[in-house]
Design a protein around this motif. Structure first.
Motif, PDB file in Angstrom:
ATOM      1  N   GLU A  11       0.832  -1.207   0.000  1.00 54.93           N
ATOM      2  CA  GLU A  11       0.000   0.000   0.000  1.00 54.93           C
ATOM      3  C   GLU A  11       0.864   1.254   0.000  1.00 54.93           C
ATOM      4  O   GLU A  11       0.584   2.208  -0.724  1.00 54.93           O
ATOM      5  CB  GLU A  11      -0.941   0.003   1.200  1.00 54.93           C
ATOM      6  CG  GLU A  11      -2.059  -1.004   1.087  1.00 54.93           C
ATOM      7  CD  GLU A  11      -2.864  -1.148   2.368  1.00 54.93           C
ATOM      8  OE1 GLU A  11      -2.590  -0.430   3.357  1.00 54.93           O
ATOM      9  OE2 GLU A  11      -3.769  -2.001   2.383  1.00 54.93           O
ATOM     10  N   ASN A  12       1.922   1.248   0.806  1.00 57.65           N
ATOM     11  CA  ASN A  12       2.822   2.401   0.851  1.00 57.65           C
ATOM     12  C   ASN A  12       3.519   2.619  -0.487  1.00 57.65           C
ATOM     13  O   ASN A  12       3.665   3.757  -0.945  1.00 57.65           O
ATOM     14  CB  ASN A  12       3.853   2.252   1.966  1.00 57.65           C
ATOM     15  CG  ASN A  12       3.242   2.425   3.336  1.00 57.65           C
ATOM     16  OD1 ASN A  12       2.196   3.041   3.496  1.00 57.65           O
ATOM     17  ND2 ASN A  12       3.901   1.850   4.341  1.00 57.65           N
ATOM     18  N   ARG A  13       3.937   1.539  -1.135  1.00 63.12           N
ATOM     19  CA  ARG A  13       4.588   1.632  -2.439  1.00 63.12           C
ATOM     20  C   ARG A  13       3.607   2.169  -3.477  1.00 63.12           C
ATOM     21  O   ARG A  13       3.950   3.010  -4.299  1.00 63.12           O
ATOM     22  CB  ARG A  13       5.111   0.264  -2.864  1.00 63.12           C
ATOM     23  CG  ARG A  13       6.101   0.342  -3.997  1.00 63.12           C
ATOM     24  CD  ARG A  13       6.833  -0.971  -4.274  1.00 63.12           C
ATOM     25  NE  ARG A  13       7.151  -1.711  -3.079  1.00 63.12           N
ATOM     26  CZ  ARG A  13       6.738  -2.971  -2.832  1.00 63.12           C
ATOM     27  NH1 ARG A  13       6.016  -3.612  -3.698  1.00 63.12           N
ATOM     28  NH2 ARG A  13       7.070  -3.579  -1.712  1.00 63.12           N
ATOM     29  N   PHE A  14       2.360   1.696  -3.423  1.00 59.18           N
ATOM     30  CA  PHE A  14       1.329   2.160  -4.346  1.00 59.18           C
ATOM     31  C   PHE A  14       1.082   3.657  -4.166  1.00 59.18           C
ATOM     32  O   PHE A  14       1.026   4.412  -5.136  1.00 59.18           O
ATOM     33  CB  PHE A  14       0.030   1.374  -4.128  1.00 59.18           C
ATOM     34  CG  PHE A  14      -1.090   1.833  -5.009  1.00 59.18           C
ATOM     35  CD1 PHE A  14      -1.149   1.432  -6.333  1.00 59.18           C
ATOM     36  CD2 PHE A  14      -2.078   2.675  -4.520  1.00 59.18           C
ATOM     37  CE1 PHE A  14      -2.175   1.863  -7.157  1.00 59.18           C
ATOM     38  CE2 PHE A  14      -3.108   3.110  -5.331  1.00 59.18           C
ATOM     39  CZ  PHE A  14      -3.158   2.702  -6.654  1.00 59.18           C
ATOM     40  N   ILE A  15       0.961   4.089  -2.917  1.00 54.43           N
ATOM     41  CA  ILE A  15       0.737   5.507  -2.622  1.00 54.43           C
ATOM     42  C   ILE A  15       1.914   6.339  -3.135  1.00 54.43           C
ATOM     43  O   ILE A  15       1.728   7.377  -3.775  1.00 54.43           O
ATOM     44  CB  ILE A  15       0.500   5.734  -1.114  1.00 54.43           C
ATOM     45  CG1 ILE A  15      -0.857   5.143  -0.714  1.00 54.43           C
ATOM     46  CG2 ILE A  15       0.594   7.202  -0.748  1.00 54.43           C
ATOM     47  CD1 ILE A  15      -1.063   5.042   0.784  1.00 54.43           C
ATOM     48  N   HIS A  16       3.114   5.881  -2.884  1.00 51.54           N
ATOM     49  CA  HIS A  16       4.313   6.585  -3.357  1.00 51.54           C
ATOM     50  C   HIS A  16       4.309   6.696  -4.879  1.00 51.54           C
ATOM     51  O   HIS A  16       4.575   7.765  -5.437  1.00 51.54           O
ATOM     52  CB  HIS A  16       5.573   5.867  -2.866  1.00 51.54           C
ATOM     53  CG  HIS A  16       6.828   6.486  -3.384  1.00 51.54           C
ATOM     54  ND1 HIS A  16       7.456   6.022  -4.507  1.00 51.54           N
ATOM     55  CD2 HIS A  16       7.554   7.543  -2.945  1.00 51.54           C
ATOM     56  CE1 HIS A  16       8.523   6.762  -4.735  1.00 51.54           C
ATOM     57  NE2 HIS A  16       8.609   7.693  -3.805  1.00 51.54           N
ATOM     58  N   ASP A  17       4.003   5.598  -5.562  1.00 51.69           N
ATOM     59  CA  ASP A  17       3.974   5.598  -7.029  1.00 51.69           C
ATOM     60  C   ASP A  17       2.922   6.555  -7.569  1.00 51.69           C
ATOM     61  O   ASP A  17       3.155   7.272  -8.543  1.00 51.69           O
ATOM     62  CB  ASP A  17       3.720   4.189  -7.572  1.00 51.69           C
ATOM     63  CG  ASP A  17       4.902   3.255  -7.358  1.00 51.69           C
ATOM     64  OD1 ASP A  17       5.999   3.736  -6.995  1.00 51.69           O
ATOM     65  OD2 ASP A  17       4.711   2.033  -7.548  1.00 51.69           O
ATOM     66  N   GLN A  18       1.755   6.598  -6.929  1.00 54.28           N
ATOM     67  CA  GLN A  18       0.688   7.501  -7.365  1.00 54.28           C
ATOM     68  C   GLN A  18       1.086   8.963  -7.157  1.00 54.28           C
ATOM     69  O   GLN A  18       0.826   9.811  -8.009  1.00 54.28           O
ATOM     70  CB  GLN A  18      -0.624   7.190  -6.636  1.00 54.28           C
ATOM     71  CG  GLN A  18      -1.231   5.851  -7.016  1.00 54.28           C
ATOM     72  CD  GLN A  18      -1.487   5.726  -8.503  1.00 54.28           C
ATOM     73  OE1 GLN A  18      -2.129   6.570  -9.102  1.00 54.28           O
ATOM     74  NE2 GLN A  18      -0.965   4.674  -9.097  1.00 54.28           N
ATOM     75  N   GLU A  19       1.710   9.248  -6.029  1.00 59.12           N
ATOM     76  CA  GLU A  19       2.185  10.615  -5.762  1.00 59.12           C
ATOM     77  C   GLU A  19       3.242  11.028  -6.778  1.00 59.12           C
ATOM     78  O   GLU A  19       3.248  12.165  -7.253  1.00 59.12           O
ATOM     79  CB  GLU A  19       2.731  10.721  -4.342  1.00 59.12           C
ATOM     80  CG  GLU A  19       1.670  10.660  -3.273  1.00 59.12           C
ATOM     81  CD  GLU A  19       2.234  10.587  -1.859  1.00 59.12           C
ATOM     82  OE1 GLU A  19       3.465  10.438  -1.690  1.00 59.12           O
ATOM     83  OE2 GLU A  19       1.431  10.678  -0.918  1.00 59.12           O
ATOM     84  N   LEU A  20       4.120  10.108  -7.115  1.00 63.54           N
ATOM     85  CA  LEU A  20       5.170  10.379  -8.087  1.00 63.54           C
ATOM     86  C   LEU A  20       4.563  10.668  -9.461  1.00 63.54           C
ATOM     87  O   LEU A  20       4.937  11.643 -10.128  1.00 63.54           O
ATOM     88  CB  LEU A  20       6.135   9.195  -8.154  1.00 63.54           C
ATOM     89  CG  LEU A  20       7.437   9.395  -8.892  1.00 63.54           C
ATOM     90  CD1 LEU A  20       8.234  10.546  -8.282  1.00 63.54           C
ATOM     91  CD2 LEU A  20       8.244   8.113  -8.849  1.00 63.54           C
ATOM     92  N   LYS A  21       3.602   9.861  -9.879  1.00 66.71           N
ATOM     93  CA  LYS A  21       2.920  10.086 -11.159  1.00 66.71           C
ATOM     94  C   LYS A  21       2.229  11.442 -11.173  1.00 66.71           C
ATOM     95  O   LYS A  21       2.258  12.158 -12.175  1.00 66.71           O
ATOM     96  CB  LYS A  21       1.898   8.975 -11.435  1.00 66.71           C
ATOM     97  CG  LYS A  21       2.512   7.668 -11.823  1.00 66.71           C
ATOM     98  CD  LYS A  21       1.436   6.608 -12.041  1.00 66.71           C
ATOM     99  CE  LYS A  21       2.049   5.263 -12.314  1.00 66.71           C
ATOM    100  NZ  LYS A  21       1.022   4.213 -12.466  1.00 66.71           N
ATOM    101  N   PHE A  22       1.595  11.796 -10.062  1.00 67.91           N
ATOM    102  CA  PHE A  22       0.920  13.088  -9.953  1.00 67.91           C
ATOM    103  C   PHE A  22       1.918  14.228 -10.117  1.00 67.91           C
ATOM    104  O   PHE A  22       1.675  15.195 -10.852  1.00 67.91           O
ATOM    105  CB  PHE A  22       0.195  13.192  -8.607  1.00 67.91           C
ATOM    106  CG  PHE A  22      -0.418  14.529  -8.363  1.00 67.91           C
ATOM    107  CD1 PHE A  22      -1.647  14.854  -8.907  1.00 67.91           C
ATOM    108  CD2 PHE A  22       0.243  15.476  -7.599  1.00 67.91           C
ATOM    109  CE1 PHE A  22      -2.215  16.097  -8.694  1.00 67.91           C
ATOM    110  CE2 PHE A  22      -0.317  16.732  -7.374  1.00 67.91           C
ATOM    111  CZ  PHE A  22      -1.549  17.040  -7.934  1.00 67.91           C
ATOM    112  N   ARG A  23       3.041  14.138  -9.429  1.00 67.60           N
ATOM    113  CA  ARG A  23       4.059  15.192  -9.513  1.00 67.60           C
ATOM    114  C   ARG A  23       4.628  15.316 -10.918  1.00 67.60           C
ATOM    115  O   ARG A  23       4.868  16.430 -11.404  1.00 67.60           O
ATOM    116  CB  ARG A  23       5.178  14.926  -8.501  1.00 67.60           C
ATOM    117  CG  ARG A  23       4.730  15.163  -7.064  1.00 67.60           C
ATOM    118  CD  ARG A  23       5.788  14.890  -6.010  1.00 67.60           C
ATOM    119  NE  ARG A  23       7.082  15.445  -6.338  1.00 67.60           N
ATOM    120  CZ  ARG A  23       8.231  14.815  -6.116  1.00 67.60           C
ATOM    121  NH1 ARG A  23       8.252  13.620  -5.561  1.00 67.60           N
ATOM    122  NH2 ARG A  23       9.373  15.382  -6.425  1.00 67.60           N
TER     123      ARG A  23
END
Length: 103
Positions: A11-23
């Motif tokens: 879940e943490n990795r998924f959240i990090h990946d989504q934040e990175l894509k957003f940025r």
């Protein structure tokens, strides 16, 4: 490592990946906004304001259509084609990824 730990890590990795894509998308939108502002003859604060407008436009609907439609409406009358805008969006997405990943 328990199953709960694995789930939390995933879940943490998924959240990090989504934040990175957003940025990365937000950075691409700023870059494409600055590119378009230059085409429109905007400079300085006007160019930055236009770029921020493009960043905000991306929140209207999912995907790139909202950004593309806005750019096409502003630049199409100047003879800039759909193909040119899409190519620039693609190129600047790669640049945005490089910039964000190097921060």
């Amino acid at each position: 490592m328990t199953m709960a730990d694995r789930e939390r890590d995933f879940e943490n990795r998924f959240i990090h990946d989504q934040e990175l894509k957003f940025r990365i998308r937000a950075r691409r939108n700023k870059l494409i906004g600055l590119w378009a502002a230059e085409k429109l003859g905007k400079t300085g604060p006007d160019a930055n304001a236009y770029a921020q407008e493009i960043v905000r436009v991306d929140f209207e609907k999912p995907g790139d259509d909202d950004v593309f439609d806005h750019l096409m409406a502003d630049l199409g009358e100047m003879g800039i084609t759909e193909k040119e805008i899409r190519a620039q969006m693609e190129e600047l997405l790669k640049e945005a990824e490089k910039q964000v990943m190097s921060e």
